[in-house]
Design an enzyme around this catalytic site. Structure first.
Site, PDB file in Angstrom:
ATOM      1  N   THR A  75      25.355  10.634  18.883  1.00  0.00           N
ATOM      2  CA  THR A  75      24.131   9.885  18.580  1.00  0.00           C
ATOM      3  C   THR A  75      24.418   8.888  17.453  1.00  0.00           C
ATOM      4  OG1 THR A  75      22.718  11.703  19.292  1.00  0.00           O
ATOM      5  CG2 THR A  75      21.751  10.131  17.739  1.00  0.00           C
ATOM      6  N   GLN A 184      30.413  12.792  27.780  1.00  0.00           N
ATOM      7  CA  GLN A 184      30.476  13.816  28.837  1.00  0.00           C
ATOM      8  C   GLN A 184      31.773  13.776  29.643  1.00  0.00           C
ATOM      9  OE1 GLN A 184      28.661  16.397  29.386  1.00  0.00           O
ATOM     10  NE2 GLN A 184      26.867  16.017  28.093  1.00  0.00           N
ATOM     11  N   SER A 204      31.703  13.222  21.241  1.00  0.00           N
ATOM     12  CA  SER A 204      31.057  14.268  20.449  1.00  0.00           C
ATOM     13  C   SER A 204      31.850  15.563  20.557  1.00  0.00           C
ATOM     14  CB  SER A 204      29.645  14.484  20.991  1.00  0.00           C
ATOM     15  OG  SER A 204      29.013  15.522  20.289  1.00  0.00           O
ATOM     16  N   HIS A 206      31.129  18.767  19.976  1.00  0.00           N
ATOM     17  CA  HIS A 206      30.592  20.039  20.495  1.00  0.00           C
ATOM     18  C   HIS A 206      30.541  20.098  22.013  1.00  0.00           C
ATOM     19  CE1 HIS A 206      26.240  19.072  21.474  1.00  0.00           C
ATOM     20  NE2 HIS A 206      26.508  18.021  20.720  1.00  0.00           N
ATOM     21  N   THR A 242      31.572  11.873   1.733  1.00  0.00           N
ATOM     22  CA  THR A 242      32.724  12.772   1.596  1.00  0.00           C
ATOM     23  C   THR A 242      33.081  13.362   2.960  1.00  0.00           C
ATOM     24  OG1 THR A 242      32.059  13.287  -0.651  1.00  0.00           O
ATOM     25  CG2 THR A 242      33.531  14.874   0.420  1.00  0.00           C
ATOM     26  N   CYS A 330      18.313  17.710  25.342  1.00  0.00           N
ATOM     27  CA  CYS A 330      17.468  16.891  24.463  1.00  0.00           C
ATOM     28  C   CYS A 330      16.094  16.672  25.072  1.00  0.00           C
ATOM     29  CB  CYS A 330      18.125  15.540  24.209  1.00  0.00           C
ATOM     30  SG  CYS A 330      19.847  15.673  23.834  1.00  0.00           S
TER      31      CYS A 330
END
Ligand code: PMP
Length: 392
Positions: A75, A184, A204, A206, A242, A330
């Protein structure tokens, strides 16, 4: 007796690979230095981060000169690209047109909607019944004012794989920047930015067995993009803050595993997906697959079951310990039919009866067999109590 749980919702998120978790643990313990510090505590972290970063470069075949910005999620990556191009190209060069598809993730679609309020014209190309847009469609939509083409590599709900290389070439031929949301497809099919036609790519962690809260954005060498988060010099000034050290380490390990396993693993996963799908179609009447079956990620099956409500199927499956999905995570909880399925041209009734099953490297054949048994039982039960379902 504790029920066995079977997870078939890997397009929503995946289990962290044990190797990634093990690699991260020291960085939640004794290795806590800030990699920007000059002393030894920082130095040892820098060394490990550089290694992790290299694995992400390797995963997508990026060159040393390219930027691979580690960030928090896809995102963030999608927002950085779309909002960044708005600032660099749209505002400076009066090129105020963006092309995308009507089945992108909300992180692309809602950012486009926001840019429309700032005066950007957005073309949302309709997908065909296979669930993709073609390079020809994109080429025909490009005008002199087009600043960016943003097309996903694979869809989260159907698994449809877009002809991204050809689309990127079509954009490049007209001097238009090209972005792809590869969230994906990473870890499922080989991905390479080596041919230099892709300017931006988002991913992404995850979705491929890294932890949640970490992703990456590829920016081709020579292409200018301002940061979304201004701050220190981290990530070459492209993203302040950081470093999220343990998550970066997890991402690096997951990238290494994904690159290594892609061929063998995906052949096995494809065979399991095909078994699940073909058995359902053969043994349960009035069922079908949403979207094309040829160009698809190997782990995804999106199946409709006439006469049942997808949400009811999900609840029943969940009662039996099986996790699947009616659409993107989502959007769940939203009672509207999936906009992705409707975009394929199928009716709301079929869209509402659809279930997405998505597998991973940890899915076993025994799990698929159990899931099949349960799917049969659940669909039969729901159809038996349905007032409207008529076979045929
Ligand atoms: N793009 C696609 C295609 C996705 O499937 C997702 C996650 N559902 C995202 C972007 C957003 O990913 P993240 O959770 O990392 O923000």
């Amino acid at each position: 007796m504790k029920q066995e749980r079977i997870y078939l919702d890997n397009n929503a998120t995946t289990m962290v690979a044990p190797e990634a978790r093990d690699a991260m643990l020291p960085f939640l313990g004794e290795k806590y230095g800030n990699p920007s510090s000059l002393h030894a505590f920082g130095g040892e972290i820098r060394h490990h981060l550089a290694e992790a970063h290299d694995h992400v470069y390797d995963l997508i075949d990026a060159l040393d000169q390219d930027d691979v910005v580690i960030n928090s999620c896809a995102t963030e990556g999608n927002n950085t690209v779309l909002q960044g191009v708005y600032h660099t190209v749209v505002r400076n060069n009066a090129k105020n047109h963006i092309i995308t598809s009507n089945v992108e993730h909300p992180s692309v679609l809602n950012t486009c909607k926001f840019l429309e309020t700032l005066g950007v014209q957005v073309t949302y190309l309709p997908v065909n019944k296979e669930g993709i847009v073609t390079a020809e469609q994109v080429a025909n939509a490009i005008i002199d004012r087009t600043a960016l083409v943003s097309i996903m590599w694979a869809n989260n709900e159907t698994g449809a794989v877009f002809p991204v290389e050809a689309i990127a070439q079509a954009a490049k031929a007209r001097g238009v920047l090209f972005h792809t949301d590869a969230t994906q497809v990473i870890g499922k099919l080989p991905v390479s930015v080596r041919d230099r036609s892709i300017d931006f790519l988002t991913l992404s962690g995850h979705k491929f067995h890294a932890p949640k809260g970490v992703g990456a954005l590829f920016v081709k060498a020579g292409v200018r993009l301002p940061p979304l988060l201004f701050g220190g010099e981290q990530m070459g000034g492209l993203r302040g803050g950081t470093h999220d050290v343990h998550n970066m380490i997890g991402l690096g390990m997951a990238a290494l595993l994904a690159k290594k396993g892609i061929t063998d693993e995906q052949t096995r996963i494809r065979a399991l997906r095909d078994k699940l799908e073909s058995t359902v179609l053969r043994e349960i009447s009035d069922t079908g697959v949403n979207g094309g079956t040829q160009h698809r990620t190997p782990n995804t099956a999106n199946i409709w079951f006439k006469g049942v409500e997808g949400e009811a199927v999900l609840w029943d499956l969940n009662e039996h310990g099986i996790a699947a999905s009616t659409g993107s995570a989502c959007a769940s909880g939203n009672e509207k039919a999936s906009y992705v399925l409707l975009a394929l041209g199928i009716g709301p009734e079929i869209a509402h009866s659809s279930i997405r099953f998505s597998l991973s490297r940890y899915t076993t054949e025994a799990e698929i067999d159990t899931a099949l048994e349960t799917i049969r039982t659940v669909i039969e039960r729901l159809r038996n109590i349905s007032f409207t379902y008529k076979k045929g």
